[in-house]
Design an enzyme around this catalytic site. Structure first.
Site, short mmCIF file in Angstrom:
data_model
loop_
_atom_site.label_atom_id
_atom_site.label_comp_id
_atom_site.label_asym_id
_atom_site.label_seq_id
_atom_site.Cartn_x
_atom_site.Cartn_y
_atom_site.Cartn_z
N GLY A 59 -0.64 3.06 7.04
CA GLY A 59 -1.76 2.27 6.54
C GLY A 59 -1.63 1.96 5.06
N ASP A 60 -1.22 2.96 4.28
CA ASP A 60 -1.00 2.75 2.85
C ASP A 60 0.13 1.76 2.62
OD1 ASP A 60 -2.93 4.40 1.61
OD2 ASP A 60 -1.74 6.17 2.05
N SER A 61 1.23 1.92 3.36
CA SER A 61 2.39 1.07 3.14
C SER A 61 2.11 -0.38 3.50
CB SER A 61 3.58 1.59 3.94
OG SER A 61 3.97 2.87 3.48
N GLY A 67 -0.01 -1.86 0.86
CA GLY A 67 0.78 -2.11 -0.33
C GLY A 67 1.60 -3.38 -0.20
N SER A 107 2.66 7.40 6.19
CA SER A 107 1.36 6.82 5.82
C SER A 107 1.42 5.30 5.99
CB SER A 107 1.00 7.20 4.38
OG SER A 107 0.83 8.58 4.26
#
Length: 403
Positions: free
Chosen positions: A168-170, A173, A166
């Site tokens: 995009g999430d990382s 973050g 993932s």
């Protein structure tokens, strides 16, 4: 005892899934006390993603390391009241609800600011807190598409594919952690109170992806260039690809620097390509990328992975194996920098199992800082936090936990 840059910083994390918890993980890695608020009974949904045994996934244990878990029901007035009390003892609130949800609960930035006028509020959402798409839901898969990444991943004759994590999430973050530290740094240097607008960090998943797309948009606007999928290559850079070896493996070789290219062609016994006037700069090599890749693959197919890498490394050609998890665990470089750290964890077997977790990045000193704890059990620290910070009695805590 390790002294970490964020020792003394306290973070209240209202995050779920990967994006906000990744930001909390980074802050926790470097010393912040991160108190993760989870739903009673069920907790963060990540606890059950890729769950192969036991009751808590290794994905949750990894993303939520160096944190404390408490349970509060934010749908109740009592749960929200406890959040406001906790905020008075925190430096940062971290969240990734859909825009408007905190406001609906009476926990918007203005309410938080009233409870703690020094608080940094870091918010992660699909499209940001403003704009016509702000209220839309969206996971990383959608953000990776809208941000321009998905269109470039895969082979040109097939539909776009997704990278295996993932991403995009990382990335969001990481930006959220960086934005949080910037705000804390600014707060620490200021001689006057920082206005609320400067303490709200607004991270959008799609914008986080866009920010790493290099010159995708400028190339389009300047030259009308529309980037296309090129498989294992990188648009406009050659030769750089994955090449097959005779033992069924493949290796990555990046020979696209002008001086490197000449050495590279000598190594694969193609001095004619090293001397070809058409191939003396990157633009020419990109035009002839198919011819170059064919010549390189012809050479790699004559060698095993280890043989080819040894020859290339001896000539200072950038190259590397394509690692599996097993390769990473066995690698001496990762081991030397403490990048795989073992913990005994419940995996659903009669006894806990020693499991290696990825180390802390970036390195301070010469090796990764040690991970203090892996992701906690659900509600493991509820009593410790609520009694220690708020002075709540066991009876008051029990009342909160009642369904």
């Amino acid at each position: 005892m390790d002294i970490r840059p964020l020792d003394g910083v306290r973070v209240l994390e209202l995050g779920n899934y990967i994006a906000a918890p990744t930001a909390g993980r980074i802050l926790g890695d470097f010393g912040a006390e991160v108190i993760k608020v989870e739903r009673p009974q069920t907790g963060d949904e990540l606890r059950r993603w890729r769950l192969y045994g036991g009751d808590t996934s290794m994905l949750y244990r990894t993303v939520n390391r160096n944190k404390k878990s408490i349970t509060l029901d934010l749908r109740t007035e009592a749960g929200r009241a406890v959040v406001l009390r906790l905020i008075r003892h925190c430096d940062v609130l971290l969240e990734n609800f859909r825009p408007g949800m905190l406001e609906k609960w009476g926990l918007g930035p203005e309410a938080l600011d009233e409870a703690n006028p020094d608080l940094v509020v870091t918010r992660i959402s699909a499209y940001g807190q403003t704009g016509p798409m702000a209220r839309r839901p969206g996971f990383a898969a959608v953000a990776e598409a809208v941000g321009g990444l998905r269109e470039l991943v895969g082979d040109p004759d097939r539909p776009p594919v997704r990278v295996g994590v993932s991403i995009g999430d990382s990335i969001a973050g990481i930006y959220a952690a960086f934005g949080t530290v910037m705000a804390l740094f600014q707060r620490g240097r200021a001689s006057e109170p920082i206005p609320l607008s400067q303490r709200v960090i607004d991270v959008a998943l799609n914008e986080s992806i866009l920010s790493v797309m290099e010159s995708l948009v400028p190339d389009y606007l300047a030259y009308g260039i529309r980037r296309e999928r090129v498989g294992g290559r990188m648009e406009g850079i050659a030769p750089s690809n994955a090449y097959p070896c005779n033992d069924g493996t493949s290796i990555i070789i990046g020979g696209n620097g002008d001086a490197i290219f000449r050495r590279y062609m000598q190594v694969i016994e193609r001095p004619d390509l090293a001397d070809d006037p058409e191939l003396q700069d990157n633009a020419g090599r990109w035009r002839h990328r198919d011819r170059l890749d064919a010549a390189i693959a012809e050479w790699t197919r004559q060698h095993s992975r280890d043989e080819a890498l040894k020859i290339l490394e001896d000539a200072a050609i950038p190259c590397g194996p394509i690692y599996t998890a097993a390769d990473i665990v066995a690698d001496s470089q990762y081991r030397a920098r403490n990048m795989i750290q073992p913990f005994a964890v419940d995996v659903g077997e009669p006894e806990p199992k020693q499991v290696g977790f990825p180390g802390i990045v970036p390195v301070i000193g010469d090796r990764s800082l040690p991970i203090r704890t892996v992701g906690p059990d659900l509600g493991e620290h509820t009593r410790e936090v609520l009694s220690g910070l708020l002075g709540m009695s066991d009876a008051e805590i029990d009342a909160l936990e009642m369904p």
